[in-house]
Design a protein around this motif. Structure first.
Motif, PDB file in Angstrom:
ATOM      1  N   GLY A   2       1.435   7.309 -11.287  1.00  0.00           N
ATOM      2  CA  GLY A   2       0.122   8.644 -10.937  1.00  0.00           C
ATOM      3  C   GLY A   2       0.795   9.214 -11.526  1.00  0.00           C
ATOM      4  N   LEU A  49       1.365   3.119  -3.063  1.00  0.00           N
ATOM      5  CA  LEU A  49      -0.115   3.774  -2.944  1.00  0.00           C
ATOM      6  C   LEU A  49      -0.296   5.379  -3.282  1.00  0.00           C
ATOM      7  CD1 LEU A  49      -3.413   4.569  -4.346  1.00  0.00           C
ATOM      8  CD2 LEU A  49      -3.913   3.380  -1.609  1.00  0.00           C
ATOM      9  N   ALA A 104       2.219   6.871  -5.465  1.00  0.00           N
ATOM     10  CA  ALA A 104       1.133   7.670  -6.535  1.00  0.00           C
ATOM     11  C   ALA A 104       0.423   8.553  -6.581  1.00  0.00           C
ATOM     12  CB  ALA A 104       0.465   6.145  -7.438  1.00  0.00           C
ATOM     13  N   ILE A 105      -0.220   8.925  -5.116  1.00  0.00           N
ATOM     14  CA  ILE A 105      -1.010   9.987  -5.204  1.00  0.00           C
ATOM     15  C   ILE A 105      -0.111  10.372  -5.306  1.00  0.00           C
ATOM     16  CG2 ILE A 105      -2.431  11.104  -2.958  1.00  0.00           C
ATOM     17  CD1 ILE A 105      -3.061   8.295  -2.384  1.00  0.00           C
ATOM     18  N   ALA A 111      -1.741  10.354   3.173  1.00  0.00           N
ATOM     19  CA  ALA A 111      -1.032   8.976   3.193  1.00  0.00           C
ATOM     20  C   ALA A 111       0.029   8.538   3.718  1.00  0.00           C
ATOM     21  CB  ALA A 111      -1.411   8.545   1.418  1.00  0.00           C
ATOM     22  N   LEU A 154       0.336  -1.016   0.312  1.00  0.00           N
ATOM     23  CA  LEU A 154       0.356  -0.146   0.193  1.00  0.00           C
ATOM     24  C   LEU A 154       1.072   0.881   0.252  1.00  0.00           C
ATOM     25  CD1 LEU A 154      -2.759  -1.046   2.626  1.00  0.00           C
ATOM     26  CD2 LEU A 154      -3.007  -0.651   0.317  1.00  0.00           C
TER      27      LEU A 154
END
Length: 406
Positions: free
Chosen positions: A135, A6, A9-10, A173, A3
């Motif tokens: 992203g 992620l 990527a955000i 995040a 995760l």
């Protein structure tokens, strides 16, 4: 994939949005601030200059800072830069805000690529890095068109406020999902600089400057080519830019597995394909049927080069990869500026709107020549490869309870 990828990527989505959105907002910004569109174009250059300066500078200053903390600091600076852009009272303050927003770009991707590669098994490192870059490619499909439309309807300041909000989301995040990394990974500035001076690292950076300049020789003038030559309406440009983003995403998806399997052949193949696509683009731009397909292909083969170049730099600077990885993004932004300039020279010389595609093909061939030269030299120095293999085990984070400890 973990995760944590992620979260990276955000962050990349926010960075990619703010990097490219200014191109679509130049008329709005120029009108609001009472300046010309060419003068407003320096706002694009200010961001690129921030990337070139910030990548080595911030990476060097943060060499001893734990990687997770460094990512948070860089994303915080990115958020501040976009918030400052949103409230800038005039042209010069907006120029400063754009420069500030660009400063953490290269350093973030440099540190982020190293972190992503440490979170997975050795044979999946390139896929992890490519997943982070998804992203960036998604930003060109969704973020840039949406942010451009928002700026056109609510004003350009609203665009940068939303990007700043994405930065805050990315901060959350990163704080929640990025694990701690071992303290022994952090290297000093001197060691990072020694790694950066290695011939193979320098050749990889030079490959990026020449090879990727071919993409930006065309992308910088894509809107004008599609309207002046192909005959598309101005309203179609946003869709065509989204098609370029779709191509970038396809290239990123293919780049990870191919690079994990065969790094140098993937690099050679992508640069050769880029040269061929650019030549074909010169002719396809004259057809409304062929041009959209050519746009997708340009994005795909162009972005197919980024992951093998990133991994090559990280591999060759393996004992101190962060500065070299960040400098790769300085190289990409030099390619951005150089490709746009050379494409503009060709147009100004009267060679036609599609002439930048042929200029780009020459640049891609030059990049391929440098890459092949580097590969031949690498085969003649087997000690470098043995050092890389020897360093693999020691540089992978040791998991503690499923999360690497710092």
């Amino acid at each position: 994939m973990p995760l944590a990828i992620l979260a990276l990527a955000i962050s990349a989505f926010g960075i990619g949005t703010t990097e490219f959105v200014m191109m679509g907002l130049l008329p709005n910004v120029a009108g609001d601030l009472g300046t010309s569109v060419p003068t407003a174009g320096y706002l694009v250059s200010a961001y690129a200059l921030g990337v070139v300066v910030g990548a080595p500078l911030l990476t060097g200053l943060g060499a001893r800072i734990p990687r997770k903390r460094m990512l948070l600091l860089l994303m915080g600076l990115f958020t501040v830069g976009n918030a400052a852009s949103a409230v800038a009272p005039g042209y010069w303050t907006l120029l400063a805000g754009r420069f500030l927003a660009g400063l953490p770009h290269g350093a973030f991707f440099g540190v982020g690529a190293v972190v992503a590669s440490r979170l997975v098994a050795e044979e999946r490192r390139a896929r992890a890095v490519a997943a982070m870059f998804l992203g960036l490619t998604t930003a060109n499909i969704v973020g840039v068109p949406a942010a451009t439309a928002l700026g056109q309807h609510l004003g350009w300041r609203a665009t940068f406020l939303v990007v700043a909000a994405v930065g805050l989301l990315a901060l959350g995040a990163l704080a929640l999902l990025i694990p701690r990394l071992p303290a022994e990974e952090h290297t000093g500035v001197a060691q990072e600089l020694r790694a950066l001076r290695q011939p193979q690292v320098l050749l990889a950076l030079l490959t990026a400057v020449f090879g990727f300049a071919g993409v930006f020789a065309v992308y910088s003038y894509l809107a004008s080519m599609m309207t002046e030559v192909t005959g598309f309406a101005d309203s179609s440009v946003t869709l065509l830019l989204a098609l370029f983003g779709i191509g970038m995403t396809l290239g990123a998806l293919a780049a990870g597995p191919l690079t994990d399997r065969a790094l140098r052949p993937t690099l050679y193949g992508s640069l050769a394909a880029l040269a061929l696509v650019l030549v074909a683009f010169h002719y396809a731009a004259r057809s409304k049927e062929a041009a959209p397909f050519a746009v997708v292909m340009l994005g795909a083969v162009g972005f197919l080069t980024t992951t093998p170049l990133q991994m090559l730099v990280m591999n060759k600077a393996r004992r101190a990869p962060t500065l070299a990885s960040a400098s790769n993004h300085s190289a990409f932004n030099l390619a951005n500026a150089g490709g746009a300039w050379l494409g503009g020279v060709a147009i100004s010389a009267g060679w036609g709107w599609t002439s930048p595609a042929l200029v780009g093909a020459v640049l891609a061939v030059a990049g391929l020549g440098i890459a092949i030269t580097a590969g031949v030299l690498d085969q003649r120095t087997p000690t470098a490869s043995s050092q890389i293999v020897a360093g693999r085990a020691s540089l992978r984070p040791e998991p503690v309870g499923g999360v690497a400890a710092e």
